[in-house]
Design a protein around this motif. Structure first.
Motif, PDB file in Angstrom:
ATOM      1  N   TYR A 172       0.796  -1.226   0.000  1.00 49.03           N
ATOM      2  CA  TYR A 172       0.000   0.000   0.000  1.00 49.03           C
ATOM      3  C   TYR A 172       0.830   1.278   0.000  1.00 49.03           C
ATOM      4  CZ  TYR A 172      -4.201  -2.739   1.059  1.00 49.03           C
ATOM      5  OH  TYR A 172      -5.255  -3.616   1.018  1.00 49.03           O
ATOM      6  N   GLY A 173       2.062   1.208   0.488  1.00 47.99           N
ATOM      7  CA  GLY A 173       2.870   2.416   0.564  1.00 47.99           C
ATOM      8  C   GLY A 173       3.009   2.931   1.985  1.00 47.99           C
ATOM      9  N   ASP A 174       3.296   4.206   2.111  1.00 53.11           N
ATOM     10  CA  ASP A 174       3.670   4.815   3.384  1.00 53.11           C
ATOM     11  C   ASP A 174       2.443   5.169   4.228  1.00 53.11           C
ATOM     12  OD1 ASP A 174       5.164   5.932   5.388  1.00 53.11           O
ATOM     13  OD2 ASP A 174       5.319   7.885   4.409  1.00 53.11           O
ATOM     14  N   TYR A 175       1.863   4.132   4.849  1.00 53.49           N
ATOM     15  CA  TYR A 175       0.737   4.325   5.766  1.00 53.49           C
ATOM     16  C   TYR A 175       1.098   3.707   7.118  1.00 53.49           C
ATOM     17  CZ  TYR A 175      -2.195   5.504   1.721  1.00 53.49           C
ATOM     18  OH  TYR A 175      -2.722   6.096   0.593  1.00 53.49           O
ATOM     19  N   HIS A 176       0.278   3.995   8.106  1.00 55.77           N
ATOM     20  CA  HIS A 176       0.452   3.411   9.431  1.00 55.77           C
ATOM     21  C   HIS A 176      -0.638   2.363   9.645  1.00 55.77           C
ATOM     22  CE1 HIS A 176       3.389   6.533  10.445  1.00 55.77           C
ATOM     23  NE2 HIS A 176       2.574   7.349   9.788  1.00 55.77           N
ATOM     24  N   PHE A 177      -0.271   1.230  10.281  1.00 53.31           N
ATOM     25  CA  PHE A 177      -1.187   0.104  10.395  1.00 53.31           C
ATOM     26  C   PHE A 177      -1.231  -0.433  11.814  1.00 53.31           C
ATOM     27  CE2 PHE A 177       0.548   0.042   6.088  1.00 53.31           C
ATOM     28  CZ  PHE A 177      -0.599  -0.035   5.306  1.00 53.31           C
ATOM     29  N   VAL A 178      -2.373  -1.058  12.141  1.00 52.19           N
ATOM     30  CA  VAL A 178      -2.491  -1.898  13.325  1.00 52.19           C
ATOM     31  C   VAL A 178      -3.151  -3.196  12.881  1.00 52.19           C
ATOM     32  CG1 VAL A 178      -2.613   0.010  14.968  1.00 52.19           C
ATOM     33  CG2 VAL A 178      -4.732  -0.901  13.971  1.00 52.19           C
ATOM     34  N   THR A 179      -3.024  -4.235  13.678  1.00 49.73           N
ATOM     35  CA  THR A 179      -3.586  -5.541  13.324  1.00 49.73           C
ATOM     36  C   THR A 179      -4.429  -6.068  14.479  1.00 49.73           C
ATOM     37  OG1 THR A 179      -1.615  -6.682  14.147  1.00 49.73           O
ATOM     38  CG2 THR A 179      -1.650  -6.114  11.798  1.00 49.73           C
ATOM     39  N   GLY A 180      -5.209  -7.103  14.181  1.00 47.03           N
ATOM     40  CA  GLY A 180      -6.047  -7.702  15.216  1.00 47.03           C
ATOM     41  C   GLY A 180      -6.559  -9.062  14.791  1.00 47.03           C
ATOM     42  N   VAL A 181      -7.206  -9.742  15.707  1.00 50.90           N
ATOM     43  CA  VAL A 181      -7.793 -11.055  15.415  1.00 50.90           C
ATOM     44  C   VAL A 181      -9.097 -10.814  14.656  1.00 50.90           C
ATOM     45  CG1 VAL A 181      -8.642 -13.218  16.370  1.00 50.90           C
ATOM     46  CG2 VAL A 181      -6.731 -12.053  17.450  1.00 50.90           C
ATOM     47  N   GLY A 182      -8.993 -10.759  13.344  1.00 48.71           N
ATOM     48  CA  GLY A 182     -10.116 -10.391  12.512  1.00 48.71           C
ATOM     49  C   GLY A 182     -10.445  -8.917  12.662  1.00 48.71           C
ATOM     50  N   MET A 183     -11.423  -8.461  11.874  1.00 48.08           N
ATOM     51  CA  MET A 183     -11.888  -7.080  12.023  1.00 48.08           C
ATOM     52  C   MET A 183     -12.443  -6.863  13.418  1.00 48.08           C
ATOM     53  SD  MET A 183     -12.417  -4.173  10.286  1.00 48.08           S
ATOM     54  CE  MET A 183     -12.774  -4.497   8.562  1.00 48.08           C
ATOM     55  N   ASP A 184     -13.056  -7.914  13.982  1.00 49.58           N
ATOM     56  CA  ASP A 184     -13.624  -7.804  15.328  1.00 49.58           C
ATOM     57  C   ASP A 184     -12.557  -7.400  16.338  1.00 49.58           C
ATOM     58  OD1 ASP A 184     -15.662  -8.951  13.885  1.00 49.58           O
ATOM     59  OD2 ASP A 184     -15.428 -10.932  14.773  1.00 49.58           O
ATOM     60  N   GLY A 185     -11.373  -8.003  16.228  1.00 48.20           N
ATOM     61  CA  GLY A 185     -10.295  -7.691  17.158  1.00 48.20           C
ATOM     62  C   GLY A 185      -9.816  -6.256  17.024  1.00 48.20           C
ATOM     63  N   VAL A 186      -9.781  -5.750  15.800  1.00 46.00           N
ATOM     64  CA  VAL A 186      -9.383  -4.354  15.585  1.00 46.00           C
ATOM     65  C   VAL A 186     -10.408  -3.415  16.220  1.00 46.00           C
ATOM     66  CG1 VAL A 186      -8.977  -2.572  13.841  1.00 46.00           C
ATOM     67  CG2 VAL A 186      -8.102  -4.896  13.478  1.00 46.00           C
ATOM     68  N   ILE A 187     -11.690  -3.698  15.987  1.00 43.22           N
ATOM     69  CA  ILE A 187     -12.758  -2.868  16.554  1.00 43.22           C
ATOM     70  C   ILE A 187     -12.676  -2.851  18.077  1.00 43.22           C
ATOM     71  CG2 ILE A 187     -15.263  -2.701  16.859  1.00 43.22           C
ATOM     72  CD1 ILE A 187     -15.407  -4.127  14.027  1.00 43.22           C
ATOM     73  N   GLU A 188     -12.562  -4.032  18.654  1.00 46.59           N
ATOM     74  CA  GLU A 188     -12.550  -4.161  20.105  1.00 46.59           C
ATOM     75  C   GLU A 188     -11.366  -3.413  20.720  1.00 46.59           C
ATOM     76  OE1 GLU A 188     -13.988  -7.803  22.810  1.00 46.59           O
ATOM     77  OE2 GLU A 188     -12.246  -8.236  21.568  1.00 46.59           O
ATOM     78  N   THR A 189     -10.187  -3.562  20.114  1.00 50.56           N
ATOM     79  CA  THR A 189      -8.999  -2.909  20.662  1.00 50.56           C
ATOM     80  C   THR A 189      -9.053  -1.402  20.464  1.00 50.56           C
ATOM     81  OG1 THR A 189      -7.728  -4.908  20.177  1.00 50.56           O
ATOM     82  CG2 THR A 189      -6.474  -2.925  20.688  1.00 50.56           C
ATOM     83  N   LEU A 190      -9.583  -0.946  19.340  1.00 49.41           N
ATOM     84  CA  LEU A 190      -9.703   0.497  19.115  1.00 49.41           C
ATOM     85  C   LEU A 190     -10.604   1.133  20.172  1.00 49.41           C
ATOM     86  CD1 LEU A 190      -9.103   2.922  17.191  1.00 49.41           C
ATOM     87  CD2 LEU A 190     -11.306   2.414  16.122  1.00 49.41           C
ATOM     88  N   ILE A 191     -11.742   0.512  20.446  1.00 50.76           N
ATOM     89  CA  ILE A 191     -12.649   1.053  21.461  1.00 50.76           C
ATOM     90  C   ILE A 191     -11.995   0.997  22.836  1.00 50.76           C
ATOM     91  CG2 ILE A 191     -14.856   0.656  22.634  1.00 50.76           C
ATOM     92  CD1 ILE A 191     -16.007  -0.174  19.927  1.00 50.76           C
ATOM     93  N   ARG A 192     -11.290  -0.079  23.132  1.00 49.99           N
ATOM     94  CA  ARG A 192     -10.581  -0.194  24.409  1.00 49.99           C
ATOM     95  C   ARG A 192      -9.534   0.905  24.548  1.00 49.99           C
ATOM     96  NH1 ARG A 192      -7.116  -5.432  25.010  1.00 49.99           N
ATOM     97  NH2 ARG A 192      -9.098  -6.345  24.337  1.00 49.99           N
ATOM     98  N   THR A 193      -8.899   1.268  23.444  1.00 48.22           N
ATOM     99  CA  THR A 193      -7.854   2.289  23.456  1.00 48.22           C
ATOM    100  C   THR A 193      -8.410   3.686  23.713  1.00 48.22           C
ATOM    101  OG1 THR A 193      -6.581   0.987  21.847  1.00 48.22           O
ATOM    102  CG2 THR A 193      -5.950   3.288  22.121  1.00 48.22           C
ATOM    103  N   LEU A 194      -9.578   3.977  23.133  1.00 52.14           N
ATOM    104  CA  LEU A 194     -10.057   5.357  23.103  1.00 52.14           C
ATOM    105  C   LEU A 194     -11.209   5.679  24.043  1.00 52.14           C
ATOM    106  CD1 LEU A 194     -10.059   5.939  19.224  1.00 52.14           C
ATOM    107  CD2 LEU A 194      -8.273   6.542  20.864  1.00 52.14           C
ATOM    108  N   VAL A 195     -12.028   4.698  24.382  1.00 55.63           N
ATOM    109  CA  VAL A 195     -13.302   4.991  25.037  1.00 55.63           C
ATOM    110  C   VAL A 195     -13.277   4.607  26.510  1.00 55.63           C
ATOM    111  CG1 VAL A 195     -15.793   4.608  24.987  1.00 55.63           C
ATOM    112  CG2 VAL A 195     -14.496   4.629  22.848  1.00 55.63           C
ATOM    113  N   GLU A 196     -13.495   5.593  27.373  1.00 53.01           N
ATOM    114  CA  GLU A 196     -13.619   5.341  28.810  1.00 53.01           C
ATOM    115  C   GLU A 196     -15.008   4.773  29.113  1.00 53.01           C
ATOM    116  OE1 GLU A 196     -11.310   5.841  31.037  1.00 53.01           O
ATOM    117  OE2 GLU A 196      -9.940   7.406  30.291  1.00 53.01           O
TER     118      GLU A 196
END
Length: 352
Positions: free
Chosen positions: A79-103
């Motif tokens: 893809y080129g010069d982008y920043h990425f994160v990974t997870g156990v499926g899309m579900d894992g990405v969603i779950e970790t993103l919310i855990r990271t940002l949402v109190e």
């Protein structure tokens, strides 16, 4: 000891799964089942992905690379010069993103009807949910979404949307990004089957996360691996919130090898585009326009449950859309499978 279970899980059910083909085959004494319920790629994984997975399997006595470098390098090479994160499926990405940002007690806005796990992940974090109904044609009204999402830390839009199939125009997404204060998580699980390109927005907006998956076009649903394009500031915090060694070494190796295999991906993309047209032309019930690897069919005056059950009796597994909050109970979702599966679906539903 059940009194110890959190009240949110007592009040609401978990994720609703489609009926398993094996269960239907046993129940109705059928031999061959058309599996069109879970938006899977019917083609096996590519030869390159299989070889990479087999090689990684020989080293599973060791923990995987916590930085997932084999996959990160493949993503940047592709893809080129982008920043990425990974997870156990899309579900894992969603779950970790919310855990990271949402109190706990903060809010997540979700354009509905859509994939139910967004709300489940928010609920699991102790967040409040702001459902924002789509329009009658299932499009997103950006002004309405912006107004509703005012206090939300994270706003979620699925495009192309599951289960309706329609994509949100790039211009609408740009307007939402300009209008909200929090992060927009744009779920692009089915993006390869559409003509939309949201990537240019990543260079302009610091509040956009684009979720992707290897489950669909790359035939790796069973290996459960997802990833996301993120703004520069997010990955260090995301990694801090992540479960250690989240992505296993076999999945990472297979995904890294699958990504550049365009021939494998293009075969299924062509299959999807061809059969979306055929479904629209040949199915007697109305088929909604779709940018995904499935279509949603309006089966009125019947219910989705009834039609799904009748199809199952004749060896075709589809998804009733009753469990999608905010969607009337007269729709089914049908994945694009192999030719014989799609043909059987058309024959059977037209006989009902």
């Amino acid at each position: 000891m059940e009194h110890l279970v959190r009240s949110c899980y007592k009040k609401k059910s978990g994720y609703v799964f489609a009926k398993k083909a094996e269960d239907i085959a046993r129940e109705y004494r059928l031999g061959q089942i058309a599996r069109l319920a879970s938006n899977e790629n019917p083609e096996p994984l590519s030869a390159a992905a299989r070889v990479a997975a087999e090689e990684a399997l020989l080293k599973v006595n060791r923990y995987p690379d916590e930085r997932v470098n084999v996959l990160m390098n493949a993503l940047r090479a592709y893809y080129g010069d982008y920043h990425f994160v990974t997870g156990v499926g899309m579900d894992g990405v969603i779950e970790t993103l919310i855990r990271t940002l949402v109190e706990p007690g903060e809010e997540v806005a979700i354009a509905t009807p859509t994939f139910s796990f967004y709300a489940l992940a928010a609920m699991g974090q102790g967040a409040g949910i702001i459902p924002v109904p789509r329009e009658r044609d299932f499009s997103v009204d950006p002004e309405k979404l912006i107004r509703a999402a005012g206090p939300a830390k994270v706003t979620v839009v699925c495009s192309p949307n599951n289960p309706t199939g329609n994509a949100t125009p790039v211009e609408t997404v740009a307007e939402i990004l300009e209008g909200i204060e929090g992060v927009l998580f744009l779920d692009n699980a089915y993006i390869e089957f559409s003509d939309c390109d949201y990537l240019p927005l990543m260079k302009k907006h610091e509040n956009l996360v684009l979720g992707r998956t290897f489950s669909k076009v790359h035939s790796l649903a069973g290996l459960r691996i997802g990833y996301a394009f993120t703004p520069r500031w997010l990955p260090p915090w995301y990694q801090r919130a992540s479960t250690p060694f989240t992505v296993n070494s076999v999945s990472a190796a297979a995904a890294a090898a699958a990504l550049p295999d365009r021939d494998h991906a293009e075969r299924y993309i062509a299959q999807v585009r061809r059969w979306r047209e055929k479904f629209t032309e040949e199915v007697k019930f109305p088929v909604l326009p779709s940018d995904a690897n499935f279509v949603m069919v309006d089966v009125r005056p019947h219910t989705g449950d009834r039609i799904a059950e009748e199809l199952a009796r004749q060896g075709v597994v589809v998804r009733s859309c009753r469990s999608f909050t905010g969607l009337p109970d007269h729709f089914i979702r049908v994945s694009v499978g192999e030719d014989w599966e799609n043909e059987r679906f058309v024959t059977v539903i037209n006989s009902l």
